[in-house]
Design a protein around this motif. Structure first.
Motif, short mmCIF file in Angstrom:
data_model
loop_
_atom_site.label_atom_id
_atom_site.label_comp_id
_atom_site.label_asym_id
_atom_site.label_seq_id
_atom_site.Cartn_x
_atom_site.Cartn_y
_atom_site.Cartn_z
N TYR A 53 -7.92 -26.96 -1.60
CA TYR A 53 -6.88 -26.72 -2.03
C TYR A 53 -6.63 -24.93 -1.83
O TYR A 53 -6.92 -24.44 -2.51
N ALA A 54 -5.57 -24.93 -1.47
CA ALA A 54 -4.29 -23.78 -1.04
C ALA A 54 -3.27 -23.84 0.18
O ALA A 54 -3.38 -24.62 0.91
N SER A 55 -2.01 -23.10 -0.94
CA SER A 55 -1.34 -23.15 -0.14
C SER A 55 -0.37 -23.82 -0.07
O SER A 55 -0.09 -24.59 1.38
N SER A 56 -0.45 -25.42 -0.88
CA SER A 56 -0.18 -26.53 -0.90
C SER A 56 -0.68 -27.59 0.18
O SER A 56 0.40 -28.03 1.02
N SER A 57 -1.64 -27.42 1.13
CA SER A 57 -2.24 -27.65 1.81
C SER A 57 -3.98 -28.19 1.40
O SER A 57 -4.67 -26.68 0.94
N TRP A 58 -4.47 -29.02 2.02
CA TRP A 58 -6.05 -29.12 2.17
C TRP A 58 -6.78 -28.46 3.40
O TRP A 58 -6.22 -28.64 4.05
N VAL A 59 -7.61 -27.53 3.01
CA VAL A 59 -8.06 -26.70 4.24
C VAL A 59 -9.49 -27.04 4.34
O VAL A 59 -10.02 -26.78 3.76
N GLN A 91 -7.96 -30.95 -6.95
CA GLN A 91 -7.12 -29.49 -6.61
C GLN A 91 -8.17 -28.40 -6.24
O GLN A 91 -8.72 -28.15 -5.46
#
Length: 318
Positions: free
Chosen positions: A92-98, A55
């Motif tokens: 990976y940021a704030s519990s999701s892939w962006v 991540q």
């Protein structure tokens, strides 16, 4: 006057036609989202050892879209790069892939290819990277009873100086995913990453009495630098998927490490006994079959009470 009116009419028709052919791609309202996973079995852990490392590293993803032949909607072109030439970085940021560069789903068929870590290959965002990468793909719709066929190839250019894995310990990972969005139901792409290189570790033990003092350990006689283009190709048709690489081919012209210019070395500076102790860990190497060639491990050691150093060489074969 009549000629002038005709010219004006023709110009109006031409302009209308050009406007119709270049109207914006129709929006689906559904952004392409990604999830990513990779297995790290204990025996083959590499530099990126767990999901937290992965991540933090992020990845780049490239994609090609082929319009559904049954879709008569008007787009810019029938086949296009989803995220441009260099793809998009996915972090990976704030519990999701962006995605840094988002795009939406369109009716048709998609070929995706991804590379991790994100900084391993060149992009305008990453700047100077050791490797440059390209993605070539093809899609063949169902015909004469055969399933649709997807072909993806990731090509890594090593440059004029080649790619020295001994110096650049990059845990290069890749993933492919093909998506049928002809029913316009696709939402999230799940990428399953695989390691390109292998990982080794060296442990030493001794049954000598008294226990020897290990000064240095060197690994050599394995490929260090490869030249040309490293390719990884996936062919998927129906339930059959085949992935192949040209690593064996490019290793034939690789530079091999020597005892004077070893692939890796470690100054241990300690005594060893019958209990194995690790002296080199998490070392990435090119995957190969050690048959005619053997990896060699040279150990420089001293026996307590002796002034002259000793040396032992072990060969490792499959």
């Amino acid at each position: 006057a009549h000629i002038s009116s005709l010219v004006v009419l023709l110009l109006m028709l031409i302009c209308c036609e050009r406007t119709d052919l270049s109207r914006p791609i129709q929006s689906s309202g559904r952004p392409i989202r990604f999830t990513a996973e990779c297995e790290w079995p204990q025996i083959s852990k590499a530099a990126i050892e767990d999901i937290a490392d992965f991540q933090e590293a992020g990845f780049q993803v490239r994609g090609y879209w082929t319009q559904d032949p049954n879709d008569d909607s008007n787009y810019y072109e029938d086949e296009k790069e989803v995220f441009g030439t260099y793809g998009t970085a996915v972090t990976y940021a704030s519990s999701s892939w962006v995605c840094e560069e988002e795009n939406e789903w369109y009716r048709g068929y998609y070929n995706f290819a991804a590379v991790a870590p994100e900084a391993a290959v060149y992009s305008p965002e990453s700047g100077n990277a050791v490797l440059s990468c390209s993605h070539i793909s093809a899609f063949f719709p169902e015909s004469e009873g055969n399933d649709s066929k997807y072909i993806n190839t990731l090509s890594f250019e090593t440059g004029d100086q080649g790619f020295d894995l001994a110096q650049h310990q990059i845990d290069l990972m890749y993933a492919f995913h093909n998506e049928d969005n002809s029913t316009e139901a696709s939402q999230t792409v799940n990428l399953k990453f695989n390691h390109t290189f292998a990982k080794i570790a060296v442990k030493i033990s001794s049954n000598l009495t008294p226990s020897p003092h290990i000064d240095k350990v060197r690994i050599y006689d394995i490929p260090s630098t490869v030249y040309g283009k490293l390719t990884i190709t996936e062919v998927e048709q129906g339930e059959n998927t085949v992935v192949s690489t040209n690593i064996a081919e490019i290793l034939r012209t690789a530079y091999f490490s020597t005892i004077d210019n070893p692939y890796a070395e470690a100054d241990y500076g300690g005594y060893v006994s019958t209990t194995p102790v690790p002296v080199i860990s998490n070392l990435l190497v090119f995957p190969q079959t050690l048959t005619s060639n053997a990896m060699r491990i040279c150990v420089d050691y001293r026996i307590p009470g002796e002034t002259a150093p000793r040396q032992a060489v072990a060969e490792v074969k499959n």
